[in-house]
Design an enzyme around this catalytic site. Structure first.
Site, PDB file in Angstrom:
ATOM      1  N   ILE A 298       3.157  -7.177  11.147  1.00 36.82           N
ATOM      2  CA  ILE A 298       4.216  -6.794  10.222  1.00 36.82           C
ATOM      3  C   ILE A 298       5.197  -7.949  10.008  1.00 36.82           C
ATOM      4  O   ILE A 298       5.853  -8.011   8.977  1.00 36.82           O
ATOM      5  CB  ILE A 298       4.935  -5.496  10.653  1.00 36.82           C
ATOM      6  CG1 ILE A 298       5.548  -5.607  12.041  1.00 36.82           C
ATOM      7  CG2 ILE A 298       3.991  -4.318  10.551  1.00 36.82           C
ATOM      8  CD1 ILE A 298       6.407  -4.391  12.440  1.00 36.82           C
ATOM      9  N   GLU A 299       5.263  -8.866  10.947  1.00 38.50           N
ATOM     10  CA  GLU A 299       6.099 -10.048  10.762  1.00 38.50           C
ATOM     11  C   GLU A 299       5.641 -10.831   9.527  1.00 38.50           C
ATOM     12  O   GLU A 299       6.463 -11.304   8.732  1.00 38.50           O
ATOM     13  CB  GLU A 299       6.046 -10.952  12.002  1.00 38.50           C
ATOM     14  CG  GLU A 299       6.706 -10.374  13.227  1.00 38.50           C
ATOM     15  CD  GLU A 299       5.808  -9.464  14.072  1.00 38.50           C
ATOM     16  OE1 GLU A 299       6.218  -9.124  15.187  1.00 38.50           O
ATOM     17  OE2 GLU A 299       4.705  -9.076  13.609  1.00 38.50           O
TER      18      GLU A 299
ATOM     19  N   GLU B 191      -6.319   0.758  11.007  1.00 38.68           N
ATOM     20  CA  GLU B 191      -5.112   0.520  10.221  1.00 38.68           C
ATOM     21  C   GLU B 191      -5.457  -0.166   8.896  1.00 38.68           C
ATOM     22  O   GLU B 191      -4.841   0.110   7.868  1.00 38.68           O
ATOM     23  CB  GLU B 191      -4.124  -0.343  11.005  1.00 38.68           C
ATOM     24  CG  GLU B 191      -3.545   0.364  12.215  1.00 38.68           C
ATOM     25  CD  GLU B 191      -2.607  -0.521  12.991  1.00 38.68           C
ATOM     26  OE1 GLU B 191      -1.387  -0.279  12.882  1.00 38.68           O
ATOM     27  OE2 GLU B 191      -3.073  -1.447  13.681  1.00 38.68           O
TER      28      GLU B 191
ATOM     29  N   LYS C 224       7.504   0.741  10.941  1.00 35.59           N
ATOM     30  CA  LYS C 224       6.143   1.263  11.011  1.00 35.59           C
ATOM     31  C   LYS C 224       6.208   2.557  11.829  1.00 35.59           C
ATOM     32  O   LYS C 224       5.988   2.557  13.039  1.00 35.59           O
ATOM     33  CB  LYS C 224       5.251   0.201  11.669  1.00 35.59           C
ATOM     34  CG  LYS C 224       3.784   0.459  11.596  1.00 35.59           C
ATOM     35  CD  LYS C 224       3.029  -0.768  12.132  1.00 35.59           C
ATOM     36  CE  LYS C 224       1.547  -0.553  12.108  1.00 35.59           C
ATOM     37  NZ  LYS C 224       0.816  -1.731  12.590  1.00 35.59           N
TER      38      LYS C 224
ATOM     39  N   TYR D  86      17.727  -3.583  -8.815  1.00 36.44           N
ATOM     40  CA  TYR D  86      16.966  -3.059  -7.683  1.00 36.44           C
ATOM     41  C   TYR D  86      15.669  -2.393  -8.103  1.00 36.44           C
ATOM     42  O   TYR D  86      14.734  -2.328  -7.318  1.00 36.44           O
ATOM     43  CB  TYR D  86      17.811  -2.139  -6.787  1.00 36.44           C
ATOM     44  CG  TYR D  86      18.671  -1.127  -7.484  1.00 36.44           C
ATOM     45  CD1 TYR D  86      18.140   0.066  -7.943  1.00 36.44           C
ATOM     46  CD2 TYR D  86      20.020  -1.372  -7.663  1.00 36.44           C
ATOM     47  CE1 TYR D  86      18.935   0.999  -8.578  1.00 36.44           C
ATOM     48  CE2 TYR D  86      20.825  -0.438  -8.292  1.00 36.44           C
ATOM     49  CZ  TYR D  86      20.276   0.742  -8.767  1.00 36.44           C
ATOM     50  OH  TYR D  86      21.063   1.657  -9.392  1.00 36.44           O
TER      51      TYR D  86
END
Length: 122
Positions: free
Chosen positions: A72-73, A21, A99, A53
Site C-alpha cells: 500500500i506504500e 488480494e 485497508k 475535489y
C-alpha cells in the site's frame, strides 16, 4: 497555505502481497489533505481558482486502480504523484490509505499508511 480535504473515499482495488488480494480485490478508504493557496478562490468564487475535489477524485481513482501493487506504500505514492502532476494548485498532499479488510487474523479498524509528498521546487 489552505487545505482541501477529500475524506472517506472508498475504492475497490487489487493491492496486496497475497494472491487472493490480487484476484478477489478489496475495499480501501482514502483520506486526502491537499495544501494550496486558495486566496484567489476566496475572493472570486470561481471553481477555476481552487482545487476541484471532483477532478481530484477522478485522478485518485485512476492512479489507485491503474496497477496492482504489492504494498500500500507504493499505491499511496502513485496517488500522491498523480495528484501533484495533474493538479498544479496543490503544493503538498497527505494521504492516509486505509485497508480495513487486510488479511489478518485479528479484530482491528484498519491497517494503513500515511505519506506526505510535496511539490518539487523548480
Amino acid at each position: 497555505m489552505d487545505t482541501v480535504y477529500l475524506k472517506g473515499l472508498e475504492i475497490f482495488a487489487y493491492h496486496g502481497v497475497n494472491p487472493e488480494e490480487k484476484e478477489d480485490g478489496q475495499r480501501f478508504v482514502l483520506d486526502l489533505a491537499m495544501k494550496a493557496d486558495l486566496s484567489a478562490a476566496r475572493r472570486s468564487d470561481d471553481l477555476n481558482d481552487t482545487v476541484n475535489y471532483a477532478a481530484v477524485r477522478k485522478t485518485v481513482e485512476r492512479a489507485f486502480t491503474g496497477a496492482k501493487y504489492d504494498l500500500i506504500e507504493r499505491a499511496a505514492q502513485a496517488v500522491c504523484d498523480a495528484v501533484l502532476a495533474e493538479h498544479p494548485r496543490v503544493q503538498e498532499v497527505t494521504l492516509l490509505l486505509k485497508k480495513p479488510e487486510a488479511p489478518m487474523n485479528a479484530v482491528f479498524d484498519y491497517a494503513g499508511v500515511e505519506i506526505t509528498q510535496k511539490r518539487e521546487e523548480g
